[in-house]
Write a protein that holds these residues in place. Structure first.
Motif, short mmCIF file in Angstrom:
data_model
loop_
_atom_site.label_atom_id
_atom_site.label_comp_id
_atom_site.label_asym_id
_atom_site.label_seq_id
_atom_site.Cartn_x
_atom_site.Cartn_y
_atom_site.Cartn_z
N ARG A 30 0.85 -1.17 0.00
CA ARG A 30 0.00 0.00 0.00
C ARG A 30 0.89 1.23 0.00
N HIS A 31 0.62 2.19 -0.87
CA HIS A 31 1.35 3.45 -0.86
C HIS A 31 0.51 4.50 -0.15
N GLY A 32 1.16 5.44 0.50
CA GLY A 32 0.46 6.57 1.11
C GLY A 32 -0.20 6.21 2.42
N ASP A 33 -0.96 7.17 3.01
CA ASP A 33 -1.68 6.87 4.24
C ASP A 33 -3.01 7.64 4.27
N THR A 37 -4.58 6.38 0.35
CA THR A 37 -3.81 5.16 0.10
C THR A 37 -4.17 4.52 -1.25
N VAL A 38 -3.15 3.91 -1.83
CA VAL A 38 -3.33 3.17 -3.08
C VAL A 38 -2.83 1.75 -2.83
N GLN A 39 -3.65 0.77 -3.17
CA GLN A 39 -3.22 -0.62 -3.05
C GLN A 39 -2.43 -0.96 -4.32
N ALA A 40 -1.12 -0.72 -4.27
CA ALA A 40 -0.29 -0.89 -5.47
C ALA A 40 -0.14 -2.36 -5.84
N LEU A 41 -0.06 -3.23 -4.83
CA LEU A 41 0.02 -4.68 -5.07
C LEU A 41 -1.01 -5.37 -4.19
N GLY A 58 0.46 -4.11 -18.60
CA GLY A 58 -0.67 -3.56 -17.85
C GLY A 58 -0.66 -2.05 -17.91
N PRO A 59 -1.81 -1.44 -17.63
CA PRO A 59 -1.93 0.02 -17.77
C PRO A 59 -1.05 0.80 -16.80
N SER A 60 -0.85 2.06 -17.12
CA SER A 60 -0.09 2.96 -16.26
C SER A 60 -0.75 3.03 -14.88
N GLY A 61 0.07 2.97 -13.84
CA GLY A 61 -0.44 3.05 -12.48
C GLY A 61 -0.94 1.73 -11.92
N ALA A 62 -0.79 0.65 -12.69
CA ALA A 62 -1.32 -0.66 -12.27
C ALA A 62 -0.51 -1.30 -11.15
N GLY A 63 0.76 -0.87 -10.99
CA GLY A 63 1.58 -1.44 -9.93
C GLY A 63 2.80 -2.21 -10.43
N LYS A 64 3.13 -2.07 -11.70
CA LYS A 64 4.22 -2.86 -12.29
C LYS A 64 5.58 -2.48 -11.69
N SER A 65 5.86 -1.19 -11.62
CA SER A 65 7.15 -0.78 -11.04
C SER A 65 7.19 -1.10 -9.55
N SER A 66 6.04 -1.01 -8.90
CA SER A 66 5.97 -1.38 -7.48
C SER A 66 6.35 -2.84 -7.29
N LEU A 67 5.90 -3.68 -8.21
CA LEU A 67 6.24 -5.10 -8.12
C LEU A 67 7.75 -5.30 -8.24
N ASP A 185 12.77 -2.51 -16.10
CA ASP A 185 11.56 -1.69 -16.23
C ASP A 185 11.54 -0.99 -17.58
N GLU A 186 10.62 -1.37 -18.43
CA GLU A 186 10.40 -0.70 -19.73
C GLU A 186 11.68 -0.50 -20.54
N PRO A 187 12.37 -1.56 -20.89
CA PRO A 187 13.66 -1.39 -21.57
C PRO A 187 13.53 -0.89 -23.00
N THR A 218 6.77 -4.10 -19.51
CA THR A 218 6.73 -3.49 -20.84
C THR A 218 5.33 -3.06 -21.23
N HIS A 219 5.26 -2.06 -22.09
CA HIS A 219 3.98 -1.69 -22.71
C HIS A 219 3.91 -2.27 -24.12
N ASP A 220 4.98 -2.90 -24.54
CA ASP A 220 5.19 -3.27 -25.92
C ASP A 220 4.78 -4.72 -26.16
N1 ATP Z 1 5.86 6.49 -3.56
C1 ATP Z 1 4.56 6.48 -3.82
N2 ATP Z 1 3.66 7.11 -3.00
C2 ATP Z 1 2.35 7.07 -3.25
N3 ATP Z 1 1.80 6.43 -4.29
C3 ATP Z 1 2.63 5.80 -5.13
C4 ATP Z 1 4.04 5.79 -4.96
N4 ATP Z 1 4.61 5.07 -5.96
C5 ATP Z 1 3.59 4.65 -6.73
N5 ATP Z 1 2.41 5.08 -6.25
C6 ATP Z 1 1.08 4.76 -6.78
O1 ATP Z 1 0.95 3.36 -6.81
C7 ATP Z 1 0.30 2.92 -7.99
C8 ATP Z 1 1.19 1.98 -8.76
O2 ATP Z 1 2.33 2.71 -9.25
P1 ATP Z 1 3.45 2.02 -10.15
O3 ATP Z 1 4.53 3.01 -10.33
O4 ATP Z 1 3.81 0.73 -9.57
O5 ATP Z 1 2.63 1.82 -11.53
P2 ATP Z 1 3.14 1.28 -12.94
O6 ATP Z 1 2.28 0.12 -13.30
O7 ATP Z 1 4.59 1.08 -12.92
O8 ATP Z 1 2.76 2.51 -13.91
P3 ATP Z 1 3.55 3.06 -15.22
O9 ATP Z 1 3.19 2.11 -16.34
O10 ATP Z 1 2.95 4.40 -15.43
O11 ATP Z 1 5.01 3.11 -14.92
C9 ATP Z 1 -0.09 4.20 -8.74
O12 ATP Z 1 -1.41 4.53 -8.40
C10 ATP Z 1 0.89 5.23 -8.22
O13 ATP Z 1 0.33 6.52 -8.26
#
Ligand code: ATP
Ligand code: MG
Length: 242
Positions: A30-33, A37-41, A58-67, A185-187, A218-220
């Motif tokens: 979970r990001h934020g408080d 909060t966002v349930q990133a994973l 997966g779409p932007s903001g889906a949580g890929k970089s968080s993973l 990440d997105e090479p 990847t988005h590709d």
């Molecule tokens: N440090 C942070 N604090 C708060 N929210 C965050 C933080 N990092 C990511 N998020 C949120 O967590 C969610 C997942 O972010 P993440 O960067 O993992 O997405 P992504 O799938 O990699 O997107 P993209 O394709 O745009 O790179 C998004 O809603 C993002 O706004």
């Protein structure tokens, strides 16, 4: 849906005992408080075997970089476990996690993240100097540059290289310490079609040949044919596609 996330057979069973790859079980982040909060994973299960290249779309903001951040021990999950090279990352303290990261994880960031003042070969020599003393011996920087088709440009600095060439050096740098896990990440975001295919083929080949468990975001969709497994991430939930 997380039931289908265990691939049936990794391409390289050999070496599996030596380097068990990456296992994520029930991972939540979970990001934020408060209200923000966002349930990133959300309950993510994932197994990547040595030698396997897994793609995550997966779409932007889906949580890929968080993973990737959780898989490589850069972020600590709120729930679940991450096992890397047979060690439970989530049970390790900060220093132990940092050591595991240096010894077992290679990151490749979108920009290549090279150091402007260093030549290609020196980009690879640098992480070798910061390895823990008992780490694997590592690969020879020049031989590895040769492997990624960059031997002829070993003395060039990043501004003297194309985007695709910088990516190659970034990949080589991530591999020089012989990591168990490679996180990319997105090479291909900044590359044309032909170069994108080259880069992903290179990732698949290096992973297979050296028994590295690799994950590429990847988005590709074009390059997915080179990957062993494909997952889709939507709203923090991971599903196996192929
Ligand atoms: N440090 C942070 N604090 C708060 N929210 C965050 C933080 N990092 C990511 N998020 C949120 O967590 C969610 C997942 O972010 P993440 O960067 O993992 O997405 P992504 O799938 O990699 O997107 P993209 O394709 O745009 O790179 C998004 O809603 C993002 O706004
Ligand atoms: Mg991202």
């Amino acid at each position: 849906m997380t039931g289908q996330t265990t691939p049936t057979a990794g391409p390289q069973e050999a070496g599996a005992t030596d380097r068990p790859g990456l296992v994520m079980e029930g991972v939540g982040l979970r990001h934020g408080d408060g209200a923000e909060t966002v349930q990133a994973l959300d309950d993510v299960d994932l197994v990547v075997r040595p030698g396997e290249l897994a793609a995550i779309v997966g779409p932007s903001g889906a949580g890929k970089s968080s993973l990737l951040a959780v898989a490589g021990g850069l972020a600590r999950p709120d729930q679940g476990t991450v096992t890397l090279a047979g060690v439970d990352l989530t049970a390790a303290g900060g220093r132990a996690r940092a050591k595991l990261r240096r010894e077992h994880v290679g990151f490749v960031f979108q920009s290549g993240n090279l150091i402007p003042a260093l030549s290609a070969v020196d980009q690879l020599r640098l992480p070798m100097r910061f390895r823990p003393r008992r780490a694997r011996s590592g690969r020879d920087p020049l031989a590895l540059l040769e492997d990624v088709g960059m031997a002829g440009k070993a003395d060039r600095r990043p501004h003297q290289l194309s985007g695709g060439e910088r990516q190659r050096v970034g990949i080589a740098r991530a591999l020089v310490t012989e990591p168990s896990v490679l996180l990319v990440d997105e090479p291909t975001a900044a590359l044309d079609r032909a170069r994108s295919h080259e880069i992903v083929r290179l990732l698949a080949r290096e992973a297979g040949q050296y028994g590295v468990a690799a994950i590429m975001v990847t988005h590709d969709h074009d390059v997915l044919e080179h990957c062993d497994t494909v997952y889709e991430m939507i709203d923090g939930r991971l599903t196996a596609l192929a």
